[in-house]
Scaffold this motif. Structure first.
Motif, PDB file in Angstrom:
ATOM      1  N   ASP A 103     -21.689 -10.158 -30.134  1.00 49.10           N
ATOM      2  CA  ASP A 103     -20.708 -10.168 -31.207  1.00 49.10           C
ATOM      3  C   ASP A 103     -21.145  -9.369 -32.433  1.00 49.10           C
ATOM      4  O   ASP A 103     -20.418  -9.286 -33.416  1.00 49.10           O
ATOM      5  CB  ASP A 103     -20.346 -11.600 -31.611  1.00 49.10           C
ATOM      6  CG  ASP A 103     -21.543 -12.401 -32.107  1.00 49.10           C
ATOM      7  OD1 ASP A 103     -22.674 -11.875 -32.070  1.00 49.10           O
ATOM      8  OD2 ASP A 103     -21.332 -13.554 -32.527  1.00 49.10           O
ATOM      9  N   GLN A 104     -22.342  -8.774 -32.364  1.00 49.15           N
ATOM     10  CA  GLN A 104     -22.806  -7.892 -33.430  1.00 49.15           C
ATOM     11  C   GLN A 104     -22.580  -6.413 -33.110  1.00 49.15           C
ATOM     12  O   GLN A 104     -22.787  -5.556 -33.960  1.00 49.15           O
ATOM     13  CB  GLN A 104     -24.295  -8.124 -33.703  1.00 49.15           C
ATOM     14  CG  GLN A 104     -24.613  -9.501 -34.280  1.00 49.15           C
ATOM     15  CD  GLN A 104     -26.098  -9.696 -34.500  1.00 49.15           C
ATOM     16  OE1 GLN A 104     -26.926  -8.955 -33.986  1.00 49.15           O
ATOM     17  NE2 GLN A 104     -26.440 -10.709 -35.284  1.00 49.15           N
ATOM     18  N   ILE A 105     -22.168  -6.132 -31.890  1.00 50.91           N
ATOM     19  CA  ILE A 105     -21.961  -4.743 -31.471  1.00 50.91           C
ATOM     20  C   ILE A 105     -20.658  -4.206 -32.058  1.00 50.91           C
ATOM     21  O   ILE A 105     -19.598  -4.802 -31.878  1.00 50.91           O
ATOM     22  CB  ILE A 105     -21.939  -4.646 -29.924  1.00 50.91           C
ATOM     23  CG1 ILE A 105     -23.317  -4.993 -29.357  1.00 50.91           C
ATOM     24  CG2 ILE A 105     -21.512  -3.242 -29.479  1.00 50.91           C
ATOM     25  CD1 ILE A 105     -23.336  -5.154 -27.849  1.00 50.91           C
ATOM     26  N   HIS A 106     -20.752  -3.096 -32.759  1.00 49.00           N
ATOM     27  CA  HIS A 106     -19.562  -2.480 -33.349  1.00 49.00           C
ATOM     28  C   HIS A 106     -18.875  -1.504 -32.397  1.00 49.00           C
ATOM     29  O   HIS A 106     -17.658  -1.323 -32.468  1.00 49.00           O
ATOM     30  CB  HIS A 106     -19.940  -1.729 -34.637  1.00 49.00           C
ATOM     31  CG  HIS A 106     -20.417  -2.625 -35.726  1.00 49.00           C
ATOM     32  ND1 HIS A 106     -21.377  -2.260 -36.638  1.00 49.00           N
ATOM     33  CD2 HIS A 106     -20.076  -3.896 -36.048  1.00 49.00           C
ATOM     34  CE1 HIS A 106     -21.596  -3.249 -37.482  1.00 49.00           C
ATOM     35  NE2 HIS A 106     -20.829  -4.255 -37.139  1.00 49.00           N
ATOM     36  N   LEU A 107     -19.639  -0.843 -31.544  1.00 46.30           N
ATOM     37  CA  LEU A 107     -19.060   0.081 -30.567  1.00 46.30           C
ATOM     38  C   LEU A 107     -19.852  -0.027 -29.273  1.00 46.30           C
ATOM     39  O   LEU A 107     -21.089   0.051 -29.276  1.00 46.30           O
ATOM     40  CB  LEU A 107     -19.095   1.521 -31.082  1.00 46.30           C
ATOM     41  CG  LEU A 107     -18.301   2.523 -30.227  1.00 46.30           C
ATOM     42  CD1 LEU A 107     -16.791   2.306 -30.399  1.00 46.30           C
ATOM     43  CD2 LEU A 107     -18.650   3.956 -30.574  1.00 46.30           C
TER      44      LEU A 107
ATOM     45  N   GLY B 170     -26.855   2.235 -25.360  1.00 49.75           N
ATOM     46  CA  GLY B 170     -25.932   2.921 -26.259  1.00 49.75           C
ATOM     47  C   GLY B 170     -25.010   2.017 -27.050  1.00 49.75           C
ATOM     48  O   GLY B 170     -24.131   2.514 -27.764  1.00 49.75           O
ATOM     49  N   ASN B 171     -25.171   0.704 -26.953  1.00 50.31           N
ATOM     50  CA  ASN B 171     -24.384  -0.193 -27.799  1.00 50.31           C
ATOM     51  C   ASN B 171     -24.810  -0.008 -29.245  1.00 50.31           C
ATOM     52  O   ASN B 171     -26.008   0.000 -29.550  1.00 50.31           O
ATOM     53  CB  ASN B 171     -24.589  -1.641 -27.359  1.00 50.31           C
ATOM     54  CG  ASN B 171     -24.083  -1.893 -25.955  1.00 50.31           C
ATOM     55  OD1 ASN B 171     -22.919  -1.642 -25.657  1.00 50.31           O
ATOM     56  ND2 ASN B 171     -24.959  -2.388 -25.087  1.00 50.31           N
ATOM     57  N   LEU B 172     -23.831   0.138 -30.149  1.00 47.42           N
ATOM     58  CA  LEU B 172     -24.130   0.579 -31.510  1.00 47.42           C
ATOM     59  C   LEU B 172     -23.825  -0.469 -32.572  1.00 47.42           C
ATOM     60  O   LEU B 172     -22.875  -1.241 -32.453  1.00 47.42           O
ATOM     61  CB  LEU B 172     -23.317   1.833 -31.836  1.00 47.42           C
ATOM     62  CG  LEU B 172     -23.506   3.056 -30.937  1.00 47.42           C
ATOM     63  CD1 LEU B 172     -22.631   4.197 -31.445  1.00 47.42           C
ATOM     64  CD2 LEU B 172     -24.965   3.481 -30.861  1.00 47.42           C
ATOM     65  N   VAL B 173     -24.650  -0.423 -33.619  1.00 45.92           N
ATOM     66  CA  VAL B 173     -24.406  -1.169 -34.842  1.00 45.92           C
ATOM     67  C   VAL B 173     -24.396  -0.176 -35.988  1.00 45.92           C
ATOM     68  O   VAL B 173     -25.331   0.626 -36.131  1.00 45.92           O
ATOM     69  CB  VAL B 173     -25.495  -2.229 -35.087  1.00 45.92           C
ATOM     70  CG1 VAL B 173     -25.270  -2.913 -36.433  1.00 45.92           C
ATOM     71  CG2 VAL B 173     -25.509  -3.251 -33.964  1.00 45.92           C
TER      72      VAL B 173
END
Length: 232
Positions: free
Chosen positions: A202-206, A164-167
């Motif tokens: 470090d690319q994960i937004h949420l 569920g890590n989001l971009v």
């Protein structure tokens, strides 16, 4: 944990109910969870309170739920592109709570962060401040705004891993992270699903801690709300 569901219908079927508060990401038609909105319409649940920047346009986005009379109340910032919204509001069929955009975003973010309320100068001395507590800090007047926690959050992201890590992609980010934070159950529609570890930290937004379910919609319609063409 694999949070991916086979379809939008499967992700919604055991969590939606009449009378719920639903936070829906998007700004106009940009970054809206198209498949999840359609699936919510198909459930035929009614008396919904929808929290969103606006209500789409006639027949598109949340405009679909207005046409089927599934929305009882809108908590929104902008309502200028939807004639059915206007008609229902003026006829008394729809309750509307207009909220400044920055305040709405913070009400959702605060809800997700466990902050029950906050003070803001925005709206003091206007209709927005009616029946709200006010205080003065450093000679500046503020009003107290309560945070929002939604029963369900419907969110659009560009990419998710199975945890569920989001971009998010460009302006489609808009209200989506805040809605995701505010949902007791957050369901995210994405264009790409990858394995855990494929997204650089470090690319994960949420973070995936805010996400309960994921739905793949690889080919969203991505309508343009207003198109202007050059005459040259």
């Amino acid at each position: 944990m694999n949070k991916v569901f086979s379809s939008a219908q499967a992700a919604l079927q055991d969590v939606v109910a009449h009378g719920q508060t639903v936070a829906v990401g998007g700004f106009g038609l940009c970054g809206i969870p198209e498949a999840l909105i359609e699936a919510l319409k198909d459930t035929a649940v009614t008396d919904l309170t929808c929290v969103s920047n606006n209500a789409g346009i006639d027949g598109v986005g949340l405009g679909k739920l207005l046409e089927t009379k599934q929305i009882k109340k809108m908590i929104a910032s902008y309502v200028g592109e939807n004639k059915e919204f206007e008609r229902q509001y003026l006829s008394g069929e729809l309750e509307v709570e207009l909220t400044p955009q920055g305040t709405l975003a913070e009400k959702l973010r605060a809800g997700g962060a466990g902050i029950p309320a906050f003070y803001t100068a925005t709206g003091f001395g206007t209709l927005v401040a009616e029946n709200k507590e006010s205080r003065q800090f450093n000679d500046q007047n503020y009003i107290l705004e309560h945070s929002i926690v939604a029963d369900i959050a419907l969110v659009k992201a560009y990419k998710a891993d199975k945890a569920g890590n989001l971009v998010f992609r460009k302006t489609a980010q808009n209200f989506n992270p805040e809605c995701a934070m505010a949902g007791k159950v957050t369901i995210v529609e994405v264009e790409h699903v990858v394995e855990i570890g494929e997204i650089e930290p470090d690319q994960i937004h949420l973070a995936g801690i805010y996400v309960n379910r994921i739905v793949l919609n690889a080919n969203p319609e991505k309508r343009i709300e207003q198109k202007t063409l050059s005459t040259n």
